[in-house]
Design an enzyme around this catalytic site. Structure first.
Site, PDB file in Angstrom:
ATOM      1  N   ARG A 102       0.624  -0.910   0.346  1.00  0.00           N
ATOM      2  CA  ARG A 102       0.056  -0.043   0.156  1.00  0.00           C
ATOM      3  C   ARG A 102       0.697   1.621   0.086  1.00  0.00           C
ATOM      4  O   ARG A 102       1.807   1.561   1.261  1.00  0.00           O
ATOM      5  CB  ARG A 102      -1.272  -0.047   1.510  1.00  0.00           C
ATOM      6  CG  ARG A 102      -1.418   1.543   1.399  1.00  0.00           C
ATOM      7  CD  ARG A 102      -2.608   1.185   2.271  1.00  0.00           C
ATOM      8  NE  ARG A 102      -3.166   2.276   2.270  1.00  0.00           N
ATOM      9  CZ  ARG A 102      -3.360   3.254   3.577  1.00  0.00           C
ATOM     10  NH1 ARG A 102      -2.769   3.531   5.064  1.00  0.00           N
ATOM     11  NH2 ARG A 102      -4.070   4.371   3.202  1.00  0.00           N
ATOM     12  N   HIS A 147      -2.592  10.824   0.927  1.00  0.00           N
ATOM     13  CA  HIS A 147      -2.131  10.861   1.848  1.00  0.00           C
ATOM     14  C   HIS A 147      -1.534  11.924   3.186  1.00  0.00           C
ATOM     15  O   HIS A 147      -0.957  12.175   2.980  1.00  0.00           O
ATOM     16  CB  HIS A 147      -1.294   9.524   2.596  1.00  0.00           C
ATOM     17  CG  HIS A 147      -1.632   8.750   4.089  1.00  0.00           C
ATOM     18  ND1 HIS A 147      -1.772   7.680   3.940  1.00  0.00           N
ATOM     19  CD2 HIS A 147      -1.206   8.890   4.872  1.00  0.00           C
ATOM     20  CE1 HIS A 147      -1.354   7.393   4.995  1.00  0.00           C
ATOM     21  NE2 HIS A 147      -0.761   8.321   5.663  1.00  0.00           N
ATOM     22  N   ASN A 192      -6.891   8.758   2.905  1.00  0.00           N
ATOM     23  CA  ASN A 192      -6.324   8.130   4.201  1.00  0.00           C
ATOM     24  C   ASN A 192      -6.735   9.262   5.742  1.00  0.00           C
ATOM     25  O   ASN A 192      -7.041  10.550   5.915  1.00  0.00           O
ATOM     26  CB  ASN A 192      -4.708   8.732   4.194  1.00  0.00           C
ATOM     27  CG  ASN A 192      -4.173   7.294   5.487  1.00  0.00           C
ATOM     28  OD1 ASN A 192      -4.486   6.444   5.931  1.00  0.00           O
ATOM     29  ND2 ASN A 192      -4.330   8.470   6.890  1.00  0.00           N
ATOM     30  N   GLU A 193      -7.401   8.836   6.393  1.00  0.00           N
ATOM     31  CA  GLU A 193      -8.009   9.404   8.344  1.00  0.00           C
ATOM     32  C   GLU A 193      -7.773  10.939   7.538  1.00  0.00           C
ATOM     33  O   GLU A 193      -7.718  11.355   7.773  1.00  0.00           O
ATOM     34  CB  GLU A 193      -7.197   9.174   8.242  1.00  0.00           C
ATOM     35  CG  GLU A 193      -6.502   8.029   9.021  1.00  0.00           C
ATOM     36  CD  GLU A 193      -5.466   7.488   9.699  1.00  0.00           C
ATOM     37  OE1 GLU A 193      -4.627   8.164   9.888  1.00  0.00           O
ATOM     38  OE2 GLU A 193      -4.962   6.594  10.750  1.00  0.00           O
ATOM     39  N   ASN A 333      -7.779   1.338   9.436  1.00  0.00           N
ATOM     40  CA  ASN A 333      -7.009   1.591  10.036  1.00  0.00           C
ATOM     41  C   ASN A 333      -6.746   1.424  11.563  1.00  0.00           C
ATOM     42  O   ASN A 333      -7.379   2.318  12.397  1.00  0.00           O
ATOM     43  CB  ASN A 333      -5.661   3.089   9.501  1.00  0.00           C
ATOM     44  CG  ASN A 333      -5.404   3.274   8.157  1.00  0.00           C
ATOM     45  OD1 ASN A 333      -5.669   2.435   7.624  1.00  0.00           O
ATOM     46  ND2 ASN A 333      -4.767   4.757   8.379  1.00  0.00           N
ATOM     47  N   TYR A 335      -4.739   1.310  14.690  1.00  0.00           N
ATOM     48  CA  TYR A 335      -3.509   1.341  16.409  1.00  0.00           C
ATOM     49  C   TYR A 335      -3.565   1.006  17.623  1.00  0.00           C
ATOM     50  O   TYR A 335      -3.025   0.454  18.236  1.00  0.00           O
ATOM     51  CB  TYR A 335      -2.991   2.155  16.380  1.00  0.00           C
ATOM     52  CG  TYR A 335      -1.829   3.017  14.667  1.00  0.00           C
ATOM     53  CD1 TYR A 335      -0.626   2.327  14.532  1.00  0.00           C
ATOM     54  CD2 TYR A 335      -2.736   3.050  14.233  1.00  0.00           C
ATOM     55  CE1 TYR A 335      -0.689   1.991  13.277  1.00  0.00           C
ATOM     56  CE2 TYR A 335      -1.811   3.304  12.495  1.00  0.00           C
ATOM     57  CZ  TYR A 335      -0.821   3.226  12.251  1.00  0.00           C
ATOM     58  OH  TYR A 335      -0.500   3.466  11.202  1.00  0.00           O
ATOM     59  N   GLU A 413      -3.944  -0.248   8.183  1.00  0.00           N
ATOM     60  CA  GLU A 413      -2.817   0.010   8.505  1.00  0.00           C
ATOM     61  C   GLU A 413      -3.082  -0.688   9.986  1.00  0.00           C
ATOM     62  O   GLU A 413      -3.768  -0.474  10.430  1.00  0.00           O
ATOM     63  CB  GLU A 413      -2.251   1.747   8.415  1.00  0.00           C
ATOM     64  CG  GLU A 413      -1.877   1.866   7.569  1.00  0.00           C
ATOM     65  CD  GLU A 413      -1.599   3.826   7.846  1.00  0.00           C
ATOM     66  OE1 GLU A 413      -1.321   4.380   9.154  1.00  0.00           O
ATOM     67  OE2 GLU A 413      -2.217   4.609   6.839  1.00  0.00           O
ATOM     68  N   TRP A 462       2.037  -1.601   9.199  1.00  0.00           N
ATOM     69  CA  TRP A 462       2.429   0.595   8.845  1.00  0.00           C
ATOM     70  C   TRP A 462       3.740  -0.292  10.068  1.00  0.00           C
ATOM     71  O   TRP A 462       3.368  -0.133  10.967  1.00  0.00           O
ATOM     72  CB  TRP A 462       1.868   1.079   9.527  1.00  0.00           C
ATOM     73  CG  TRP A 462       2.194   2.605   9.330  1.00  0.00           C
ATOM     74  CD1 TRP A 462       2.995   3.161  10.577  1.00  0.00           C
ATOM     75  CD2 TRP A 462       2.334   3.412   8.552  1.00  0.00           C
ATOM     76  NE1 TRP A 462       3.411   3.915   9.651  1.00  0.00           N
ATOM     77  CE2 TRP A 462       2.964   3.924   8.249  1.00  0.00           C
ATOM     78  CE3 TRP A 462       1.362   3.262   7.005  1.00  0.00           C
ATOM     79  CZ2 TRP A 462       2.549   5.672   7.615  1.00  0.00           C
ATOM     80  CZ3 TRP A 462       1.603   4.765   6.701  1.00  0.00           C
ATOM     81  CH2 TRP A 462       2.816   5.256   6.425  1.00  0.00           C
ATOM     82  N   GLU A 469       6.587  10.651  10.868  1.00  0.00           N
ATOM     83  CA  GLU A 469       5.972  10.500  10.773  1.00  0.00           C
ATOM     84  C   GLU A 469       5.481  11.787  12.037  1.00  0.00           C
ATOM     85  O   GLU A 469       5.296  12.466  12.510  1.00  0.00           O
ATOM     86  CB  GLU A 469       6.869   9.909  12.979  1.00  0.00           C
ATOM     87  CG  GLU A 469       4.858   9.808  13.390  1.00  0.00           C
ATOM     88  CD  GLU A 469       4.015   8.345  13.198  1.00  0.00           C
ATOM     89  OE1 GLU A 469       4.526   8.346  12.199  1.00  0.00           O
ATOM     90  OE2 GLU A 469       3.475   8.505  13.188  1.00  0.00           O
ATOM     91  N   TRP A 470       4.941  12.690  10.462  1.00  0.00           N
ATOM     92  CA  TRP A 470       4.673  14.025  10.123  1.00  0.00           C
ATOM     93  C   TRP A 470       5.026  14.729  11.453  1.00  0.00           C
ATOM     94  O   TRP A 470       6.368  14.619  11.504  1.00  0.00           O
ATOM     95  CB  TRP A 470       3.104  13.474  10.969  1.00  0.00           C
ATOM     96  CG  TRP A 470       1.850  12.452   9.537  1.00  0.00           C
ATOM     97  CD1 TRP A 470       2.102  11.202  10.135  1.00  0.00           C
ATOM     98  CD2 TRP A 470       2.114  12.821   8.278  1.00  0.00           C
ATOM     99  NE1 TRP A 470       1.155  10.811   8.185  1.00  0.00           N
ATOM    100  CE2 TRP A 470       1.383  11.786   7.976  1.00  0.00           C
ATOM    101  CE3 TRP A 470       2.656  14.096   7.957  1.00  0.00           C
ATOM    102  CZ2 TRP A 470       1.446  11.685   6.133  1.00  0.00           C
ATOM    103  CZ3 TRP A 470       2.263  13.613   6.078  1.00  0.00           C
ATOM    104  CH2 TRP A 470       2.157  12.302   5.425  1.00  0.00           C
ATOM    105  N   PHE A 478       8.138   2.969  13.127  1.00  0.00           N
ATOM    106  CA  PHE A 478       6.616   2.184  13.217  1.00  0.00           C
ATOM    107  C   PHE A 478       7.884   0.970  11.845  1.00  0.00           C
ATOM    108  O   PHE A 478       7.146   0.131  11.866  1.00  0.00           O
ATOM    109  CB  PHE A 478       5.714   2.766  12.362  1.00  0.00           C
ATOM    110  CG  PHE A 478       4.804   3.519  13.322  1.00  0.00           C
ATOM    111  CD1 PHE A 478       3.578   3.464  14.074  1.00  0.00           C
ATOM    112  CD2 PHE A 478       4.768   4.971  13.928  1.00  0.00           C
ATOM    113  CE1 PHE A 478       3.053   3.607  14.621  1.00  0.00           C
ATOM    114  CE2 PHE A 478       3.995   5.323  14.494  1.00  0.00           C
ATOM    115  CZ  PHE A 478       3.330   4.868  15.222  1.00  0.00           C
TER     116      PHE A 478
HETATM  117  C1  BGC Z   1      -1.106   7.579   9.607  1.00  0.00           C
HETATM  118  C2  BGC Z   1       0.064   7.347   9.504  1.00  0.00           C
HETATM  119  C3  BGC Z   1       0.870   7.313  10.233  1.00  0.00           C
HETATM  120  C4  BGC Z   1       0.730   6.323  11.258  1.00  0.00           C
HETATM  121  C5  BGC Z   1       1.882   6.177  12.593  1.00  0.00           C
HETATM  122  C6  BGC Z   1      -1.605   6.928  10.707  1.00  0.00           C
HETATM  123  O1  BGC Z   1      -2.672   7.006  11.318  1.00  0.00           O
HETATM  124  O2  BGC Z   1      -2.187   7.574   8.655  1.00  0.00           O
HETATM  125  O3  BGC Z   1       0.422   8.412   7.784  1.00  0.00           O
HETATM  126  O4  BGC Z   1       2.864   7.590  10.264  1.00  0.00           O
HETATM  127  O5  BGC Z   1      -0.918   6.639  11.800  1.00  0.00           O
HETATM  128  O6  BGC Z   1       1.161   7.292  13.337  1.00  0.00           O
END
Ligand code: BGC
Length: 525
Positions: A102, A147, A192-193, A333, A335, A413, A462, A469-470, A478
């Site tokens: 992806r 994204h 994305n999100e 996605n 986490y 993700e 991911w 990481e933004w 990650f």
């Molecule tokens: C985002 C990714 C980000 C990941 C880890 C997701 O919310 O799509 O771009 O790197 O989370 O924080």
């Protein structure tokens, strides 16, 4: 050192057996054509900042602006240089044994000035090369159109997502991508999100275009109580415009499917009270259902409409018609999970989620001092925002299955973040047993959900590589592969070896057990 390697090997060998609570690897259930892959995004990976005609985008503008909120002062100018090293990276994926990748397209690399300029042929060539390199290795491209990044031109001309013009730009961009790559790309995700994109961009102002108002954030301009809903409305209509183009011009001949990727955190009521249970419904409504209900049912969630009234834009009758069943799949996605507490009938400390604009709920990682799941912490004990609660994945998939009539889903993700501090040694970073355990446990929960009938068709870890990481820059990582950000050398971590072993073992098992009632048709409803 020998002892260290011994421990490493032991962990690689034994981890697969920790994979599910109720059995070993051979008991996991995945449908026969299941996609297993890794995920990435253009701005976080590519670099090639203004290479070969790429235009300036919103993240280039933000990351170069003094006073931005990127903690280590870094940017994605080089990122992990995937633009120049994609061939090596495809080799890494092949060595892992994945059958899908992806990635997202850098909109400004293809259309430097959106629909107000020419197509950048060098950009088209880059993605053609990447797609071909993947297919040669038997890896299916799974492409997200955007994204979080888009040409800055769209911001400068008309305020990007605040204007309905953004719908036309996105539709044009999508058409160019379907036409150029759709003969080989069979999986398309539009956004994305988008909930994070609009919350960070227009509520807290911590993502470009950094618009917000007090008390949500400190920006020069914006209105946190209104703009997120306008931006989201334009994104929903842009999504549906792209889906319409794909379905009417390309789907029949190209034979692919199109969906959207949402951030699907699981929320658990902090108590059995009705108020807390309703707060969970609002948390779902103000996050992923904000986008899924319009796109699938043609209307905003009632929980949002009740609270926001006329602040929430309306869809016209024609838009509603187009919106109905506006995805072939949902990208999930996932986490972490949180406890949720009501803030509508009780007073909460101000914080994320608690305001009227966000739906009157508060999230917490713990209940009476006990965390919802093992906290994900770095080597020095500092917390990232995650707790490992694999049941959350089973629960969210079951929830989405029941609510959206078991529409096909992909885990687009799922991964584990660790702090990358100045004093972390490479050896420590490579020895990421916790990441492997996390992925193993979540695959176990995924298998449980599939066994119970959830129509899930793929899983993407991911991420392949450590990356940008933004707002956390390079401080949270990650990757299954460590990237030395000086030399850009990629080195497999223990988790990469674990994933490779898992995939190898798993291909031997060859998915003998099929899920009970998952429907394998890509467009089942
Ligand atoms: C985002 C990714 C980000 C990941 C880890 C997701 O919310 O799509 O771009 O790197 O989370 O924080």
């Amino acid at each position: 050192m020998e002892v260290y390697i011994g421990v490493l090997l032991l962990q690689i060998f034994f981890l697969p057996h920790f994979i599910s609570c109720d059995g070993n690897l051979s008991e996991l259930v995945f449908p026969s054509n299941f996609l297993f892959g890794t995920a990435s995004s253009a701005y976080q990976y590519e670099g090639g900042y203004l290479s070969d005609g790429k235009g300036f985008n919103n993240w280039d503008a933000y990351s170069h602006q003094p006073g931005n909120l990127i903690v280590d002062g870094s940017n994605g100018d080089i990122a992990v240089d995937h633009y120049h090293r994609y061939s090596e990276d495809v080799g890494l994926m092949h060595s892992l044994g994945v059958n899908s990748y992806r990635f997202s397209i850098s909109w400004a690399r293809i259309l430097p000035k959106g629909r107000f300029g020419e197509i950048n042929e060098a950009g088209i060539e880059f993605y053609n090369n990447l797609i071909d390199a993947l297919l040669i290795k038997g890896i299916q491209p799974f492409v997200t159109l955007t994204h979080f990044d888009f040409p800055q031109e769209l911001e400068d001309r008309y305020g990007s997502w605040m204007s309905p013009q953004s719908q036309e730009d996105f539709a044009y961009f999508a058409d160019v991508c379907f036409k150029s790559f759709g003969d080989r790309v069979k999986y398309w995700a539009t956004f994305n999100e988008p909930d994070y994109q609009v919350k960070f961009g227009y509520l807290t102002g911590t993502f470009p275009p950094s618009r917000c108002s007090r008390p949500f954030g400190n920006c020069t301009d914006g209105d946190s109580e209104k703009e997120p809903f306008v931006a989201a409305h334009n994104i929903i209509l842009a999504h549906i415009a792209a889906v319409h183009i794909y379905r009417t011009k390309y789907q029949e001949t190209q034979g692919g499917s199109i969906g959207i990727v949402l951030q699907c955190t699981w929320y658990e009521p902090i108590s059995d009270s009705i108020a807390d249970k309703l707060a969970v419904e609002r948390a779902h409504a103000f996050t992923f259902n904000w986008f899924l209900e319009p796109i699938i049912f043609g209307r905003y969630p009632p929980e949002m409409r009740n609270i926001l009234g006329s602040i929430l834009p309306e869809f016209t009758a024609t838009e509603k018609q187009k919106l109905n069943k506006g995805v072939d799949f949902i990208g999930v996605n996932h986490y972490t999970s949180y406890y949720v507490q009501d803030c509508m009938f009780s007073v909460c400390e101000p914080g994320f989620g608690t305001s009227k604009t966000e739906g009157f709920w508060a999230q917490s990682s713990e209940k009476n001092g006990t965390p919802i799941g093992e906290p994900v912490s770095n080597l020095n004990g500092e917390l990232v925002w995650q707790n490992a609660y694999p049941q959350g994945l089973d629960k969210i998939l079951t929830y989405l299955k029941d609510k959206y009539h078991n529409i096909p889903m992909f885990i687009t993700e799922n991964g584990y973040g660790n702090m990358n501090k100045a004093d972390s040694t490479t050896e420590e970073l490579l020895h990421d047993a916790k990441r492997a355990e996390y992925i193993a446990a979540y695959l176990g929960a995924l298998s449980t959900a599939i066994r119970k009938g959830a129509n899930v068709k793929g899983y993407f870890a991911w991420s392949l590589l450590d990356n940008f990481e933004w707002n956390n820059g390079y401080t949270i990582q990650f990757g299954l592969y460590h990237v030395d950000h000086e030399t850009l050398t990629r080195t497999p971590k223990l988790s990469a070896t674990w994933y490779r072993n898992f995939l190898a073992e798993h291909s031997k098992v060859q998915y003998q057990q099929q899920p009970k009632d998952a429907n394998n048709s890509p467009f089942y409803y």
